[in-house]
Design a protein around this motif. Sequence first.
Motif, PDB file in Angstrom:
ATOM      1  N   GLN A  17      -7.361   1.203  -4.920  1.00 17.77           N
ATOM      2  CA  GLN A  17      -8.083   2.298  -4.283  1.00 17.77           C
ATOM      3  C   GLN A  17      -8.657   1.921  -2.913  1.00 17.77           C
ATOM      4  O   GLN A  17      -9.138   0.801  -2.714  1.00 17.77           O
ATOM      5  N   GLY A  18      -8.614   2.897  -2.000  1.00 21.67           N
ATOM      6  CA  GLY A  18      -9.334   2.858  -0.742  1.00 21.67           C
ATOM      7  C   GLY A  18      -9.335   1.542   0.000  1.00 21.67           C
ATOM      8  O   GLY A  18      -8.287   0.955   0.287  1.00 21.67           O
ATOM      9  N   GLU A  19     -10.545   1.068   0.301  1.00 22.37           N
ATOM     10  CA  GLU A  19     -10.708  -0.156   1.084  1.00 22.37           C
ATOM     11  C   GLU A  19     -10.144  -1.377   0.359  1.00 22.37           C
ATOM     12  O   GLU A  19      -9.670  -2.313   1.010  1.00 22.37           O
ATOM     13  N   ASN A  20     -10.219  -1.363  -0.968  1.00 25.99           N
ATOM     14  CA  ASN A  20      -9.650  -2.498  -1.713  1.00 25.99           C
ATOM     15  C   ASN A  20      -8.159  -2.633  -1.414  1.00 25.99           C
ATOM     16  O   ASN A  20      -7.670  -3.732  -1.117  1.00 25.99           O
ATOM     17  N   GLU A  47      -6.524  -1.432   1.124  1.00 28.85           N
ATOM     18  CA  GLU A  47      -6.338  -1.772   2.540  1.00 28.85           C
ATOM     19  C   GLU A  47      -6.487  -3.272   2.761  1.00 28.85           C
ATOM     20  O   GLU A  47      -5.722  -3.889   3.510  1.00 28.85           O
ATOM     21  N   GLN A  48      -7.470  -3.879   2.085  1.00 27.92           N
ATOM     22  CA  GLN A  48      -7.680  -5.313   2.241  1.00 27.92           C
ATOM     23  C   GLN A  48      -6.624  -6.124   1.502  1.00 27.92           C
ATOM     24  O   GLN A  48      -6.260  -7.221   1.930  1.00 27.92           O
ATOM     25  N   ASN A  49      -6.109  -5.585   0.411  1.00 26.19           N
ATOM     26  CA  ASN A  49      -5.075  -6.299  -0.343  1.00 26.19           C
ATOM     27  C   ASN A  49      -3.710  -6.233   0.347  1.00 26.19           C
ATOM     28  O   ASN A  49      -2.836  -7.067   0.073  1.00 26.19           O
ATOM     29  N   GLN A  50      -3.552  -5.279   1.242  1.00 25.12           N
ATOM     30  CA  GLN A  50      -2.284  -5.115   1.931  1.00 25.12           C
ATOM     31  C   GLN A  50      -1.878  -6.374   2.705  1.00 25.12           C
ATOM     32  O   GLN A  50      -0.695  -6.692   2.814  1.00 25.12           O
ATOM     33  N   TRP A  51      -2.868  -7.121   3.183  1.00 25.20           N
ATOM     34  CA  TRP A  51      -2.541  -8.335   3.948  1.00 25.20           C
ATOM     35  C   TRP A  51      -1.751  -9.331   3.098  1.00 25.20           C
ATOM     36  O   TRP A  51      -0.864 -10.025   3.608  1.00 25.20           O
ATOM     37  N   ALA A 109       0.811  -1.214   0.000  1.00 26.62           N
ATOM     38  CA  ALA A 109       0.000   0.000   0.000  1.00 26.62           C
ATOM     39  C   ALA A 109       0.847   1.269   0.000  1.00 26.62           C
ATOM     40  O   ALA A 109       0.395   2.328  -0.445  1.00 26.62           O
ATOM     41  N   ARG A 116      -8.369  -1.893  -7.831  1.00 30.42           N
ATOM     42  CA  ARG A 116      -7.559  -2.721  -6.942  1.00 30.42           C
ATOM     43  C   ARG A 116      -6.618  -1.884  -6.066  1.00 30.42           C
ATOM     44  O   ARG A 116      -6.202  -2.322  -4.995  1.00 30.42           O
ATOM     45  N   LYS A 162      -9.139  -7.958  -3.738  1.00 35.94           N
ATOM     46  CA  LYS A 162     -10.285  -7.051  -3.821  1.00 35.94           C
ATOM     47  C   LYS A 162     -10.062  -6.008  -4.909  1.00 35.94           C
ATOM     48  O   LYS A 162      -9.017  -5.369  -4.962  1.00 35.94           O
TER      49      LYS A 162
END
Length: 348
Positions: A240-243, A245-249, A221, A238, A321
């Motif tokens: 942007q924003g919450e996507n 944040e969730q892909n960071q894992w 990120a 992919r 995401k």
Amino acid sequence: MAVQIVNKIKLGSQGLEVSVQGLGCMGMSAFYGPPKPELDMISLIRHAVNRGVTFLDTSDVYGPHTNEILLGKALSDEVIREKTQLATKFGLQLGESLAISTHGDPSYVRAACEASLKRLQVDCIDLYYQHRVDLNVPIEVTVGELKKLVEEGKIKYIGLSEASASTIRRAHAVHPITVVQLEWSLWTRDVEEEIVPTCRELGIGIVAYSPLGRGFFSSGAKLMETLSDDDSRKFIPRFQGENMEQNQWMFEKVNEIARRKGCTPSQLALAWVHHQGSDVCPIPGTTKIENLEQNIGALSVKLTHEEMSELESLAFEDNVKGDRYRTDHLSTTWKYTETPPLSSWKFH
């Protein structure tokens, strides 16, 4: 002069031999922020070739045209040109607000090829791709014109990019397709079910673009903090924003495995692509010599079956995401590339 360290592999069954890792040149001129200094990029390209990264990838839409011109200048040295395998593309145009149009009619194919030859300053293009499939022109018609260009000695090998399995089969029946280029990385694996097996059944080589997730696997990120306002990645869902944040894992998990292996996360992600088979050539892009060297270093990262399984347990579609392209561009990717039947063209 630096010693060449990258081995060669064969792509397709028509004789094309390329470096096991290529160099995507798009970001030097387009889409990833402002164009980079020309002399620096020429030095980078020549350094890559002298290191054995001799498979160079561009397109007439990059710039537009300026990336091909850059490659032409970089390859004006005959010794450098003789070492390289040069790939470019046609058939994709961007209008205002990056609106996409695709073109595959014979007159366009021929005119695009002639223009690319001039910009690249070459007599023959080693590998010529249709960048995106034209949904209004039967693929047989487009490939028929490419076949003529092969016969005339203006191109050596034919490739497709972002083509469906059925489109690949129809094209291959007209003239052997040497390479299919597709997006393939730890977070883009939807091609594995149908496209990759089709290529292997037909003896077609695979070129994996964006093998580092457009830079995601270099810094996760944090990448977003470094992008300029006009960088196209800012408009991809992919990223942007919450996507994001969730892909960071996923990045964090890959980074954890990389630390255990003693390599960087980008080297690990690139090594995973290299381990997909001897018929796969990834073409990571970069604008920095140190990143090029790091990418070459990925060739030394050997993964066990258990490590591959561990990576793949993280990297499946439901865990990622966001779409890989903005919505108005996604419609030109392989899932939507069925062209009209050849019989429909007889009325033209």
